[in-house]
Every structure is written in structure tokens, then in C-alpha cells.
Design an enzyme around this catalytic site. Structure first.
Site, PDB file in Angstrom:
ATOM      1  N   GLU A 152      -9.407  -9.161   4.683  1.00 56.36           N
ATOM      2  CA  GLU A 152      -9.735  -7.769   4.392  1.00 56.36           C
ATOM      3  C   GLU A 152     -11.110  -7.628   3.746  1.00 56.36           C
ATOM      4  OE1 GLU A 152      -7.916  -3.835   2.078  1.00 56.36           O
ATOM      5  OE2 GLU A 152      -6.718  -5.658   2.249  1.00 56.36           O
ATOM      6  N   SER A 160       0.831  -1.209   0.000  1.00 59.46           N
ATOM      7  CA  SER A 160       0.000   0.000   0.000  1.00 59.46           C
ATOM      8  C   SER A 160       0.862   1.254   0.000  1.00 59.46           C
ATOM      9  CB  SER A 160      -0.941   0.013   1.207  1.00 59.46           C
ATOM     10  OG  SER A 160      -0.239  -0.256   2.416  1.00 59.46           O
TER      11      SER A 160
END
Length: 252
Positions: A161, A26
């Protein structure tokens, strides 16, 4: 678990007593300004992993295998894993998707601990989109089987997630390895959030599952004040200036 991508952020995470640091891909969006994680390279992850390790020598650190570095060719994948694990001094690597179960097994056999990642896997956003995953009965049943598969393949931990909270709770109860949730409710064994999301630092998005614990946007006001003081001749004032008299001795 908290993401950290460099020396100062990992140092702060260790000082705060976080259990696990994740050097996540990320960083592509939060640090490098990419549109997604897909642009992140193996060299990017090595660079940031090494920096994060220098800031946190005593914290368990997980480093992401980036897009294209895993799940393509077994021999090449394994070489990538060895390089990333060795060069970053990581405690484990994180690998996305159930399709990488053979690589998880191979890494485990070669002494590299692996954290699996299921549910919303950002490297596959082009197919799945950034939205809730496993929202149907069939998808939920598939995810349960995938979670069992990665555990059987040797994963030491699992990140879930953006899935329904009751599904995350069921998977957590049925696995023996720790399950870390992000957007998966409170009934997992732990939680992970992104450093920049937690501190509202340079991000324009706020996913539903993010809680702000600080606000680094105050840095903009500080930079404006610095700019204005320099333009006005206020900074540097005498207390920020070396005062040694040297020019009396200099022919100018």
C-alpha cells in the site's frame, strides 16, 4: 480484490465476479465512524466477517487481524488468529507489518493461510502517517527485504500500500506469491480498493489512488424525496396499500 464489510456488499462483490473479498479493518472508518482502524476490535472483525461470508459463500475471503490482536504475545496472537479464522469461515487472515513474520509462520504451521500487508500499514498510522512509504533508497531496500521475509515465513499473498510504483513492480517480479497493490501502480499482480471508495458511498475523502466507478450519493436525493412525499401525504398511495375491507366486520 475488493473490501466488503457486510451481507449486501459482499453479495454484490460476488455477483460482480470479484476474485477476492477483503473484510478489512478499514470498516472502522467506512462503517463504524471511527477516526482510524485502531479502534476496531477482534469482536468487530468477527461480526463483520461472519456477515460478509453469509453474503458470499463462493468467493475467497480474507479477514483482517485488527490492531492489538497480532504481534504482541505469540500465544495470545495465535489464539486470536484461530478464533477469527474459525468463526468467520475465512479463507485467509491478513496481518500487517513485517514484525509479525513469526506469527505468519506459526499460523502457516497450524493451517491458517496468511496475507501479509506492507508499505502503508494503517494500524501504524500514528507513526508512519497517511503518506507515501518507502520513498528513499534505504526504505525501499528495507521493504524489499521485508517482502522476502513475509514470503519466507509462509504468506500466501502480499498487499502493498502507498509505495512507489517502480518499487512495487520490482517486489512483484521477485516474489513467487501474488502481490496486490493499493496505491502501488499497475505492475502488481492485482489491485484492491475499498467498496465505499469505489462507489462514493458515505465517504468524504478521495485518496489519489481511488477511481470512482459509481455514485451512491444519489441515495441522499432518494431519501429527501421519501421524506417530502410522506410529509405531503403522497406516500403511501393506493398501489402501496393493502386494500382488504375489514372494518365492515368490526365494531369500532
Amino acid at each position: 480484490m475488493l473490501t466488503a464489510y457486510d451481507f449486501p456488499s459482499s453479495k454484490q462483490a460476488e455477483q460482480a465476479g470479484l476474485d477476492i473479498i477483503l473484510v478489512g479493518d478499514s470498516l472502522g472508518m467506512t462503517v463504524l465512524g471511527y477516526e482510524s482502524t485502531v479502534q476496531v476490535t477482534l469482536d468487530d472483525m468477527k461480526h463483520h466477517g461472519k456477515a460478509a461470508r453469509r453474503g458470499a459463500n463462493d468467493t475467497f475471503m480474507v479477514v483482517d487481524m485488527p490492531f492489538g490482536a497480532a504481534g504482541v504475545d505469540e500465544k495470545i496472537d495465535m489464539q486470536h488468529a484461530i478464533e477469527l479464522y474459525r468463526e468467520t469461515k475465512a479463507n485467509a487472515l491478513k496481518i500487517e507489518g513485517a514484525h509479525t513474520a513469526p506469527l505468519i509462520k506459526k499460523c502457516t504451521q497450524n493451517g491458517i493461510p496468511v496475507v501479509a500487508h506492507l508499505g502503508l500499514t494503517p494500524q501504524s498510522f500514528g507513526i508512519t502517517g497517511y503518506k507515501l512509504q518507502a520513498a528513499s533508497k534505504e526504505e525501499a531496500e528495507t521493504l524489499i527485504e521485508e517482502a522476502k521475509l513475509v514470503q519466507q515465513s509462509g504468506a500466501v499473498m502480499l498487499v502493498l500500500e502507498a509505495i512507489p510504483s517502480d518499487l512495487a513492480a520490482t517486489i512483484s517480479r521477485n516474489l513467487s506469491i501474488p502481490v496486490i497493490g493499493i496505491g502501488a501502480g499497475a505492475d502488481t499482480d492485482g489491485q484492491v480498493l475499498v467498496y465505499h471508495d469505489v462507489l462514493n458511498y458515505g465517504v468524504d475523502r478521495k485518496p489519489k489512488f481511488v477511481k470512482r466507478y459509481g455514485d451512491f450519493t444519489t441515495g441522499v436525493d432518494a431519501l429527501k424525496a421519501y421524506h417530502e412525499e410522506v410529509k405531503a401525504g403522497i406516500f403511501p398511495s393506493p398501489e402501496f396499500t393493502y386494500k382488504k375491507q375489514i372494518m365492515d366486520e368490526v365494531d369500532a
